[in-house]
Design a protein around this motif. Structure first.
Motif, PDB file in Angstrom:
ATOM      1  N   ASN A  26      27.071  36.838  40.361  1.00 10.04           N
ATOM      2  CA  ASN A  26      27.518  38.067  39.695  1.00 10.04           C
ATOM      3  C   ASN A  26      28.111  39.057  40.686  1.00 10.04           C
ATOM      4  OD1 ASN A  26      26.728  37.190  37.156  1.00 10.04           O
ATOM      5  ND2 ASN A  26      24.739  38.202  37.248  1.00 10.04           N
ATOM      6  N   VAL A  27      27.465  39.188  41.837  1.00  7.75           N
ATOM      7  CA  VAL A  27      27.970  40.104  42.867  1.00  7.75           C
ATOM      8  C   VAL A  27      29.338  39.636  43.372  1.00  7.75           C
ATOM      9  CG1 VAL A  27      27.580  40.999  45.204  1.00  7.75           C
ATOM     10  CG2 VAL A  27      25.689  40.894  43.575  1.00  7.75           C
ATOM     11  N   LEU A  28      29.459  38.343  43.628  1.00  7.63           N
ATOM     12  CA  LEU A  28      30.734  37.816  44.123  1.00  7.63           C
ATOM     13  C   LEU A  28      31.815  37.907  43.046  1.00  7.63           C
ATOM     14  CD1 LEU A  28      29.385  34.776  46.117  1.00  7.63           C
ATOM     15  CD2 LEU A  28      30.172  36.968  47.023  1.00  7.63           C
ATOM     16  N   ASP A  29      31.448  37.695  41.798  1.00  2.31           N
ATOM     17  CA  ASP A  29      32.397  37.829  40.696  1.00  2.31           C
ATOM     18  C   ASP A  29      32.888  39.272  40.591  1.00  2.31           C
ATOM     19  OD1 ASP A  29      33.835  36.661  38.509  1.00  2.31           O
ATOM     20  OD2 ASP A  29      32.456  37.705  37.158  1.00  2.31           O
ATOM     21  N   LEU A  30      31.981  40.219  40.772  1.00  2.11           N
ATOM     22  CA  LEU A  30      32.369  41.622  40.778  1.00  2.11           C
ATOM     23  C   LEU A  30      33.378  41.882  41.897  1.00  2.11           C
ATOM     24  CD1 LEU A  30      32.071  44.529  39.746  1.00  2.11           C
ATOM     25  CD2 LEU A  30      30.093  44.762  41.264  1.00  2.11           C
ATOM     26  N   GLY A  31      33.171  41.235  43.030  1.00  2.53           N
ATOM     27  CA  GLY A  31      34.102  41.376  44.150  1.00  2.53           C
ATOM     28  C   GLY A  31      35.497  40.903  43.802  1.00  2.53           C
ATOM     29  N   VAL A  32      35.585  39.798  43.082  1.00  2.00           N
ATOM     30  CA  VAL A  32      36.883  39.292  42.637  1.00  2.00           C
ATOM     31  C   VAL A  32      37.545  40.316  41.718  1.00  2.00           C
ATOM     32  CG1 VAL A  32      38.008  37.504  41.264  1.00  2.00           C
ATOM     33  CG2 VAL A  32      36.266  36.874  42.937  1.00  2.00           C
ATOM     34  N   LEU A  35      38.994  43.245  43.634  1.00  2.00           N
ATOM     35  CA  LEU A  35      40.263  42.972  44.306  1.00  2.00           C
ATOM     36  C   LEU A  35      41.446  43.064  43.349  1.00  2.00           C
ATOM     37  CD1 LEU A  35      39.169  40.064  46.645  1.00  2.00           C
ATOM     38  CD2 LEU A  35      39.604  42.444  47.262  1.00  2.00           C
ATOM     39  N   PHE A  36      41.231  42.739  42.089  1.00  2.00           N
ATOM     40  CA  PHE A  36      42.306  42.825  41.112  1.00  2.00           C
ATOM     41  C   PHE A  36      42.550  44.251  40.630  1.00  2.00           C
ATOM     42  CE2 PHE A  36      41.638  38.240  40.516  1.00  2.00           C
ATOM     43  CZ  PHE A  36      42.965  37.829  40.531  1.00  2.00           C
ATOM     44  N   TYR A  37      41.476  45.029  40.503  1.00  2.00           N
ATOM     45  CA  TYR A  37      41.591  46.319  39.829  1.00  2.00           C
ATOM     46  C   TYR A  37      41.244  47.524  40.697  1.00  2.00           C
ATOM     47  CZ  TYR A  37      41.676  43.214  35.846  1.00  2.00           C
ATOM     48  OH  TYR A  37      41.995  42.219  34.982  1.00  2.00           O
ATOM     49  N   ILE A  38      41.135  47.318  41.985  1.00  2.00           N
ATOM     50  CA  ILE A  38      40.671  48.411  42.831  1.00  2.00           C
ATOM     51  C   ILE A  38      41.661  49.579  42.804  1.00  2.00           C
ATOM     52  CG2 ILE A  38      41.650  47.631  45.020  1.00  2.00           C
ATOM     53  CD1 ILE A  38      38.754  48.426  46.125  1.00  2.00           C
ATOM     54  N   GLU A  39      41.128  50.690  42.471  1.00  2.00           N
ATOM     55  CA  GLU A  39      41.836  51.961  42.520  1.00  2.00           C
ATOM     56  C   GLU A  39      40.763  53.030  42.637  1.00  2.00           C
ATOM     57  OE1 GLU A  39      42.646  53.260  38.041  1.00  2.00           O
ATOM     58  OE2 GLU A  39      43.719  51.456  38.617  1.00  2.00           O
ATOM     59  N   GLU A  40      41.149  54.169  43.085  1.00  2.00           N
ATOM     60  CA  GLU A  40      40.176  55.228  43.290  1.00  2.00           C
ATOM     61  C   GLU A  40      39.374  55.486  42.015  1.00  2.00           C
ATOM     62  OE1 GLU A  40      40.006  59.850  44.771  1.00  2.00           O
ATOM     63  OE2 GLU A  40      41.741  58.620  45.292  1.00  2.00           O
ATOM     64  N   GLY A  41      38.060  55.461  42.158  1.00  2.00           N
ATOM     65  CA  GLY A  41      37.173  55.737  41.046  1.00  2.00           C
ATOM     66  C   GLY A  41      36.810  54.534  40.187  1.00  2.00           C
ATOM     67  N   ALA A  42      37.437  53.387  40.425  1.00  2.00           N
ATOM     68  CA  ALA A  42      37.159  52.209  39.598  1.00  2.00           C
ATOM     69  C   ALA A  42      35.767  51.640  39.871  1.00  2.00           C
ATOM     70  CB  ALA A  42      38.218  51.135  39.822  1.00  2.00           C
ATOM     71  N   PHE A  43      35.351  51.665  41.130  1.00  2.00           N
ATOM     72  CA  PHE A  43      34.045  51.144  41.528  1.00  2.00           C
ATOM     73  C   PHE A  43      33.412  52.137  42.484  1.00  2.00           C
ATOM     74  CE2 PHE A  43      36.726  47.498  40.617  1.00  2.00           C
ATOM     75  CZ  PHE A  43      35.941  46.804  39.712  1.00  2.00           C
ATOM     76  N   SER A  44      32.092  52.176  42.475  1.00  2.00           N
ATOM     77  CA  SER A  44      31.409  53.068  43.408  1.00  2.00           C
ATOM     78  C   SER A  44      31.469  52.485  44.817  1.00  2.00           C
ATOM     79  CB  SER A  44      29.946  53.262  42.991  1.00  2.00           C
ATOM     80  OG  SER A  44      29.185  52.095  43.257  1.00  2.00           O
ATOM     81  N   GLN A  45      31.345  53.359  45.777  1.00  2.00           N
ATOM     82  CA  GLN A  45      31.307  52.925  47.176  1.00  2.00           C
ATOM     83  C   GLN A  45      30.178  51.922  47.384  1.00  2.00           C
ATOM     84  OE1 GLN A  45      33.561  53.798  49.403  1.00  2.00           O
ATOM     85  NE2 GLN A  45      32.645  52.759  51.138  1.00  2.00           N
ATOM     86  N   ARG A  46      29.037  52.144  46.758  1.00  4.41           N
ATOM     87  CA  ARG A  46      27.875  51.257  46.886  1.00  4.41           C
ATOM     88  C   ARG A  46      28.165  49.871  46.315  1.00  4.41           C
ATOM     89  NH1 ARG A  46      24.918  49.147  49.825  1.00  4.41           N
ATOM     90  NH2 ARG A  46      23.000  48.322  49.049  1.00  4.41           N
ATOM     91  N   GLU A  47      28.864  49.808  45.181  1.00  2.00           N
ATOM     92  CA  GLU A  47      29.220  48.508  44.601  1.00  2.00           C
ATOM     93  C   GLU A  47      30.124  47.718  45.548  1.00  2.00           C
ATOM     94  OE1 GLU A  47      29.334  49.014  39.809  1.00  2.00           O
ATOM     95  OE2 GLU A  47      30.873  50.091  40.948  1.00  2.00           O
ATOM     96  N   ILE A  48      31.083  48.396  46.119  1.00  7.07           N
ATOM     97  CA  ILE A  48      32.001  47.739  47.055  1.00  7.07           C
ATOM     98  C   ILE A  48      31.252  47.264  48.290  1.00  7.07           C
ATOM     99  CG2 ILE A  48      34.003  48.087  48.566  1.00  7.07           C
ATOM    100  CD1 ILE A  48      35.030  50.053  46.354  1.00  7.07           C
ATOM    101  N   GLN A  49      30.374  48.091  48.834  1.00 10.21           N
ATOM    102  CA  GLN A  49      29.595  47.703  50.014  1.00 10.21           C
ATOM    103  C   GLN A  49      28.699  46.507  49.713  1.00 10.21           C
ATOM    104  OE1 GLN A  49      27.730  51.463  50.806  1.00 10.21           O
ATOM    105  NE2 GLN A  49      29.300  52.077  52.284  1.00 10.21           N
TER     106      GLN A  49
END
Length: 64
Positions: A26-32, A35-49
């Protein structure tokens, strides 16, 4: 192909860090998705880390 030690290390990483393979997946899927939808505010800094940590740990094991 992974050797026995790498498999053991990966199993330990999954167990200790994520509880089970499905949670790590699930964590790796979130990472994928990130990468497709990253834009400011889309994910928290903690989620990305969290995703980056998972990827780094897997890379470390695969490199031995």
């Amino acid at each position: 192909m992974l050797d026995t030690k790498q498999l053991e290390n990966l199993e330990e990483l999954i167990k200790e860090g994520y509880g089970n393979p499905a949670e790590m997946a699930n964590v790796l899927d979130l990472g994928v998705e990130m990468l497709f939808y990253i834009e400011e505010g889309a994910f928290s800094q903690r989620e990305i880390q969290h995703v980056v940590t998972a990827i780094r740990e897997i890379v470390g094991i695969l490199r031995g």
